[in-house]
Design a protein around this motif. Sequence first.
Motif, PDB file in Angstrom:
ATOM      1  N   GLU A   4      11.076 -38.847 -22.956  1.00 57.74           N
ATOM      2  CA  GLU A   4      11.390 -39.067 -21.550  1.00 57.74           C
ATOM      3  C   GLU A   4      11.817 -40.514 -21.327  1.00 57.74           C
ATOM      4  O   GLU A   4      11.145 -41.453 -21.775  1.00 57.74           O
ATOM      5  CB  GLU A   4      10.182 -38.733 -20.678  1.00 57.74           C
ATOM      6  CG  GLU A   4       9.818 -37.251 -20.707  1.00 57.74           C
ATOM      7  CD  GLU A   4       8.707 -36.923 -19.731  1.00 57.74           C
ATOM      8  OE1 GLU A   4       7.772 -37.740 -19.606  1.00 57.74           O
ATOM      9  OE2 GLU A   4       8.773 -35.861 -19.095  1.00 57.74           O
ATOM     10  N   PHE A   5      12.946 -40.677 -20.638  1.00 60.83           N
ATOM     11  CA  PHE A   5      13.511 -41.982 -20.370  1.00 60.83           C
ATOM     12  C   PHE A   5      13.696 -42.179 -18.866  1.00 60.83           C
ATOM     13  O   PHE A   5      13.946 -41.221 -18.136  1.00 60.83           O
ATOM     14  CB  PHE A   5      14.884 -42.132 -21.029  1.00 60.83           C
ATOM     15  CG  PHE A   5      14.859 -42.076 -22.535  1.00 60.83           C
ATOM     16  CD1 PHE A   5      14.830 -43.236 -23.285  1.00 60.83           C
ATOM     17  CD2 PHE A   5      14.877 -40.850 -23.192  1.00 60.83           C
ATOM     18  CE1 PHE A   5      14.810 -43.190 -24.668  1.00 60.83           C
ATOM     19  CE2 PHE A   5      14.860 -40.790 -24.578  1.00 60.83           C
ATOM     20  CZ  PHE A   5      14.821 -41.968 -25.321  1.00 60.83           C
ATOM     21  N   ALA A   6      13.583 -43.426 -18.432  1.00 61.12           N
ATOM     22  CA  ALA A   6      13.942 -43.779 -17.057  1.00 61.12           C
ATOM     23  C   ALA A   6      15.035 -44.841 -17.136  1.00 61.12           C
ATOM     24  O   ALA A   6      14.924 -45.791 -17.910  1.00 61.12           O
ATOM     25  CB  ALA A   6      12.734 -44.315 -16.300  1.00 61.12           C
ATOM     26  N   GLY A  25      20.144 -34.083 -24.493  1.00 59.88           N
ATOM     27  CA  GLY A  25      19.030 -33.204 -24.177  1.00 59.88           C
ATOM     28  C   GLY A  25      17.737 -33.908 -23.801  1.00 59.88           C
ATOM     29  O   GLY A  25      16.684 -33.279 -23.738  1.00 59.88           O
ATOM     30  N   MET A  26      17.806 -35.221 -23.548  1.00 55.89           N
ATOM     31  CA  MET A  26      16.613 -35.971 -23.173  1.00 55.89           C
ATOM     32  C   MET A  26      16.311 -35.794 -21.678  1.00 55.89           C
ATOM     33  O   MET A  26      17.217 -35.572 -20.878  1.00 55.89           O
ATOM     34  CB  MET A  26      16.805 -37.472 -23.464  1.00 55.89           C
ATOM     35  CG  MET A  26      17.057 -37.805 -24.920  1.00 55.89           C
ATOM     36  SD  MET A  26      15.666 -37.386 -25.975  1.00 55.89           S
ATOM     37  CE  MET A  26      16.470 -36.381 -27.208  1.00 55.89           C
ATOM     38  N   ASP A  27      15.026 -35.889 -21.327  1.00 57.12           N
ATOM     39  CA  ASP A  27      14.635 -35.892 -19.919  1.00 57.12           C
ATOM     40  C   ASP A  27      14.847 -37.300 -19.369  1.00 57.12           C
ATOM     41  O   ASP A  27      14.236 -38.254 -19.849  1.00 57.12           O
ATOM     42  CB  ASP A  27      13.162 -35.507 -19.769  1.00 57.12           C
ATOM     43  CG  ASP A  27      12.956 -34.007 -19.847  1.00 57.12           C
ATOM     44  OD1 ASP A  27      13.908 -33.266 -19.539  1.00 57.12           O
ATOM     45  OD2 ASP A  27      11.856 -33.570 -20.218  1.00 57.12           O
ATOM     46  N   VAL A  28      15.711 -37.430 -18.374  1.00 56.52           N
ATOM     47  CA  VAL A  28      16.062 -38.749 -17.837  1.00 56.52           C
ATOM     48  C   VAL A  28      15.788 -38.797 -16.343  1.00 56.52           C
ATOM     49  O   VAL A  28      16.208 -37.923 -15.585  1.00 56.52           O
ATOM     50  CB  VAL A  28      17.538 -39.095 -18.094  1.00 56.52           C
ATOM     51  CG1 VAL A  28      17.863 -40.489 -17.554  1.00 56.52           C
ATOM     52  CG2 VAL A  28      17.865 -39.021 -19.582  1.00 56.52           C
ATOM     53  N   LEU A  29      15.070 -39.836 -15.935  1.00 54.71           N
ATOM     54  CA  LEU A  29      14.892 -40.137 -14.512  1.00 54.71           C
ATOM     55  C   LEU A  29      15.886 -41.245 -14.174  1.00 54.71           C
ATOM     56  O   LEU A  29      15.795 -42.353 -14.697  1.00 54.71           O
ATOM     57  CB  LEU A  29      13.464 -40.613 -14.229  1.00 54.71           C
ATOM     58  CG  LEU A  29      13.198 -41.183 -12.827  1.00 54.71           C
ATOM     59  CD1 LEU A  29      13.425 -40.124 -11.752  1.00 54.71           C
ATOM     60  CD2 LEU A  29      11.792 -41.763 -12.734  1.00 54.71           C
ATOM     61  N   PHE A  67       6.747 -42.456 -18.839  1.00 56.24           N
ATOM     62  CA  PHE A  67       8.001 -42.483 -19.590  1.00 56.24           C
ATOM     63  C   PHE A  67       7.864 -43.282 -20.884  1.00 56.24           C
ATOM     64  O   PHE A  67       7.227 -44.339 -20.917  1.00 56.24           O
ATOM     65  CB  PHE A  67       9.129 -43.031 -18.714  1.00 56.24           C
ATOM     66  CG  PHE A  67       9.522 -42.080 -17.621  1.00 56.24           C
ATOM     67  CD1 PHE A  67      10.553 -41.186 -17.815  1.00 56.24           C
ATOM     68  CD2 PHE A  67       8.828 -42.058 -16.421  1.00 56.24           C
ATOM     69  CE1 PHE A  67      10.899 -40.273 -16.822  1.00 56.24           C
ATOM     70  CE2 PHE A  67       9.158 -41.149 -15.417  1.00 56.24           C
ATOM     71  CZ  PHE A  67      10.206 -40.260 -15.625  1.00 56.24           C
ATOM     72  N   ASP A  68       8.482 -42.757 -21.944  1.00 55.99           N
ATOM     73  CA  ASP A  68       8.408 -43.397 -23.254  1.00 55.99           C
ATOM     74  C   ASP A  68       9.180 -44.711 -23.291  1.00 55.99           C
ATOM     75  O   ASP A  68       8.797 -45.647 -23.989  1.00 55.99           O
ATOM     76  CB  ASP A  68       8.995 -42.465 -24.337  1.00 55.99           C
ATOM     77  CG  ASP A  68       8.291 -41.126 -24.385  1.00 55.99           C
ATOM     78  OD1 ASP A  68       7.081 -41.123 -24.669  1.00 55.99           O
ATOM     79  OD2 ASP A  68       8.941 -40.096 -24.138  1.00 55.99           O
TER      80      ASP A  68
END
Length: 223
Positions: A4-6, A25-29, A67-68
Amino acid sequence: MKREFAVIGLGRFGGSICRELSAEGMDVLAIDIYEDKVKEFKNIAAHAVIADTTDENVLKELGIRNFDHVIVAIGDDIQASILTTLMLKELGINKITVKAQNDYHEKVLNKIGADHVVHPERDMGKRIAHSIISTNILDHLELSDEHSIVEVKAGKKMDGKTLIQLDIRAKYGCNIVAIKEADEKGINVSPMATQKIEKDDILIVIGADKDISRFEKQLVVED
């Protein structure tokens, strides 16, 4: 496991990172203070929100601690960039990458604990300059202020010679860490000294900038 990235700041740099991470395919905020920017990424990122990231309470409400990796790509507002980085550090974010506007900005970011500081415009300028100098220099990546890794296409001066014959490490202080053969058989990582180089092989070379420069001028750039 999906990471997970922001991404804070959705200008050209932050927007590009947001698109690429999402495409992988990453979860991004995606976060920006301007509504029009956030609307642009509603259908690209997993989540897109309007927020002032210089406010610690806002960051907490966003669950930023989950978030990582947080990328601070705020544009021209250096103060907002510094304050946001400081808030993230105090909240215990594991990894923080920040875009710097200039060397002074970078010094401050390093002092307050940014894990990685990037200068996208400056770094791209260096890479383009190296490619202009010689058509044999395919790519250039700065590892630190004094060390880089370059991707080089072998020319006539290297054709048919082994690594031990070229003696690049002793003569130029550089190391060839990998070779991709021109016929695309594969990549040879940590090649042996007896490895023969053929014209148009791709060499991955690492070393001090001054040594790489000497290597380029004397062995790579064609007369």
